[in-house]
Design an enzyme around this catalytic site. Structure first.
Site, PDB file in Angstrom:
ATOM      1  N   HIS A 138       0.817  -1.230   0.000  1.00 27.82           N
ATOM      2  CA  HIS A 138       0.000   0.000   0.000  1.00 27.82           C
ATOM      3  C   HIS A 138       0.847   1.276   0.000  1.00 27.82           C
ATOM      4  CE1 HIS A 138      -3.461  -2.518   0.459  1.00 27.82           C
ATOM      5  NE2 HIS A 138      -3.107  -2.948   1.661  1.00 27.82           N
ATOM      6  N   ASP A 172      -2.348 -10.865  -2.125  1.00 28.81           N
ATOM      7  CA  ASP A 172      -2.924 -10.412  -0.855  1.00 28.81           C
ATOM      8  C   ASP A 172      -4.424 -10.159  -1.082  1.00 28.81           C
ATOM      9  OD1 ASP A 172      -1.903  -8.970   1.915  1.00 28.81           O
ATOM     10  OD2 ASP A 172      -3.655  -7.952   1.078  1.00 28.81           O
ATOM     11  N   HIS A 174      -6.070  -7.625  -0.243  1.00 31.79           N
ATOM     12  CA  HIS A 174      -6.287  -6.213  -0.592  1.00 31.79           C
ATOM     13  C   HIS A 174      -5.512  -5.824  -1.848  1.00 31.79           C
ATOM     14  CE1 HIS A 174      -6.663  -6.589   3.868  1.00 31.79           C
ATOM     15  NE2 HIS A 174      -7.729  -5.826   3.676  1.00 31.79           N
ATOM     16  N   ASP A 261      -4.189 -13.213   4.037  1.00 36.48           N
ATOM     17  CA  ASP A 261      -5.473 -12.728   4.568  1.00 36.48           C
ATOM     18  C   ASP A 261      -6.674 -13.248   3.787  1.00 36.48           C
ATOM     19  OD1 ASP A 261      -4.403 -11.067   2.605  1.00 36.48           O
ATOM     20  OD2 ASP A 261      -4.608  -9.223   3.774  1.00 36.48           O
TER      21      ASP A 261
HETATM   22  C1  OKP Z   1      -2.898  -4.341   4.701  1.00 31.17           C
HETATM   23  B1  OKP Z   1      -2.552  -5.539   3.829  1.00 31.17           B
HETATM   24  C2  OKP Z   1      -9.636  -2.966   9.371  1.00 31.17           C
HETATM   25  C3  OKP Z   1      -9.614  -1.725   8.502  1.00 31.17           C
HETATM   26  C4  OKP Z   1      -8.664  -1.867   7.335  1.00 31.17           C
HETATM   27  C5  OKP Z   1      -6.374  -1.391   6.650  1.00 31.17           C
HETATM   28  C6  OKP Z   1      -6.105  -2.693   5.968  1.00 31.17           C
HETATM   29  C7  OKP Z   1      -4.689  -2.778   5.480  1.00 31.17           C
HETATM   30  C8  OKP Z   1      -4.358  -4.140   4.934  1.00 31.17           C
HETATM   31  N1  OKP Z   1     -10.052  -2.669  10.728  1.00 31.17           N
HETATM   32  N2  OKP Z   1      -7.351  -1.470   7.686  1.00 31.17           N
HETATM   33  O1  OKP Z   1      -2.938  -5.445   2.504  1.00 31.17           O
HETATM   34  O2  OKP Z   1      -2.932  -6.818   4.354  1.00 31.17           O
HETATM   35 ZN    ZN Z   2      -4.086  -7.480   2.856  1.00 29.29          ZN
END
Ligand code: OKP
Ligand code: ZN
Length: 320
Positions: A138, A172, A174, A261
């Site tokens: 990110h 990932d 995300h 994840d």
């Molecule tokens: C990072 B990676 C959750 C809200 C989301 C940000 C997520 C970042 C993910 N309480 N927070 O891509 O695993």
């Molecule tokens: Zn993620």
């Protein structure tokens, strides 16, 4: 299973934010030091791995990736951090990049971990696993966010691009908005990502399927959206599309941004994957037959992370 080099760096332990902030409310910070410790310990015990310490002499490479004042600024604010860990500035994209006094050092260690892996792959290793923490995908050219500070996978890909064409496959949960941002105008590094719908999931602002790259990079960014809890069967159909695009690109190297994840019990995400599904995913990716660097991104169900990493490495067979 042949011996696989796993790159590790202990300075990540210093970065241990107290809480996450959302809408003014505090909650547990899921991106914890035990994530990496558990993977390392598990692989030492049950995997055929050689732990390699990160080389810290590689810092000049960051400058071309993030711009020289980004790193300098980060180092300065790390020194001034207060208890909230939140410092408003142009460089910080959201409330998910808290900075404490050791965050710079930890993030520097993570990027060194990725770069060390990249140097090993460039010098002939077929598969290397960089245990990066904090994660990186990110972090964009001039911003941090989503638990990420330096873009580890992008640094590795950028280094490998000096010796050939590089494909990045981001699995990932995300979307890796930072990685996309860094390579959006480049044709020598292909970014392919499979992730949950950004309309409903972090990072919200990017990850849509119509984002295909710009200028020279047009056609070299490929986003595939899948549903939360989609399960391995439907995920594999998207993975095949991703692999097909990478094959047609004719990459010389592969960088995998590996998040765990997608696991069914992940506390903040989840594609409904079982543990063994990570072996299926790895087997499919390894069919590309490319020298590859695996870079750790997310994955927050700490008690199974070691097993997921082991399953992934066990599944990676075709190349050997
Ligand atoms: C990072 B990676 C959750 C809200 C989301 C940000 C997520 C970042 C993910 N309480 N927070 O891509 O695993
Ligand atoms: Zn993620």
């Amino acid at each position: 299973m042949p011996m696989i080099k796993v790159v590790y760096n202990s300075s990540h332990l210093l970065h241990d934010p107290e809480f996450e902030l959302y809408d003014g409310r505090k909650s547990r910070y899921p991106e914890t030091p035990d994530r990496i410790e558990t993977i390392k310990t598990w692989l030492e015990q049950y995997g055929n791995v050689e732990i390699v310490n990160a080389d810290h002499g590689l810092n000049k490479i960051t400058a071309s990736l993030h711009g020289s004042n980004y790193e300098e600024y980060f180092q300065q604010i790390s020194k001034k951090a207060d208890s909230t860990g939140l410092i408003p500035s142009n460089f910080i994209h959201d409330t998910y990049a808290p900075i404490n006094s050791d965050t710079y050092k930890a993030a520097r260690g993570a990027i060194d971990t990725a770069l060390t892996g990249a140097t090993l792959v460039a010098s002939g290793e077929k598969l290397v696993y960089s245990l990066c923490r904090p994660p990186g995908h990110h972090a964009g050219g001039n911003y941090m966010g989503g638990y990420c500070y330096f873009n580890n996978a992008a640094a590795a890909a950028n280094y490998l691009s000096l010796s050939g064409k590089v494909a990045i496959l981001d699995i990932d949960y995300h979307h890796g908005n930072g990685t996309q941002n860094i390579f959006y105008e480049r044709a020598d590094v292909l970014y392919v990502s499979i992730h949950a719908d950004p309309k409903l999931n972090y990072p919200y602002t990017n990850g849509y399927e119509n984002e295909n790259g710009r200028d020279a990079g047009l056609g070299y960014n490929f986003n595939l959206v899948v549903a939360k809890n989609c399960g391995i069967r439907s995920y594999m159909a998207s993975l095949e599309k991703a692999l097909k695009r990478i094959r047609s690109f004719k990459a010389d190297y592969l960088v995998v941004s590996l998040g765990f994840d997608g696991y069914k019990d992940d506390p903040i995400a989840g594609f409904g994957f079982e543990k063994e599904d990570y072996a299926l995913i790895a087997a499919a990716i390894s069919g590309l037959m490319l020298p590859s660097l695996i870079v750790q991104e997310g994955g927050y169900c700490v008690e199974v992370l070691g097993e997921l990493a082991q399953a992934f490495l066990k599944g990676w067979h075709e190349y050997f």
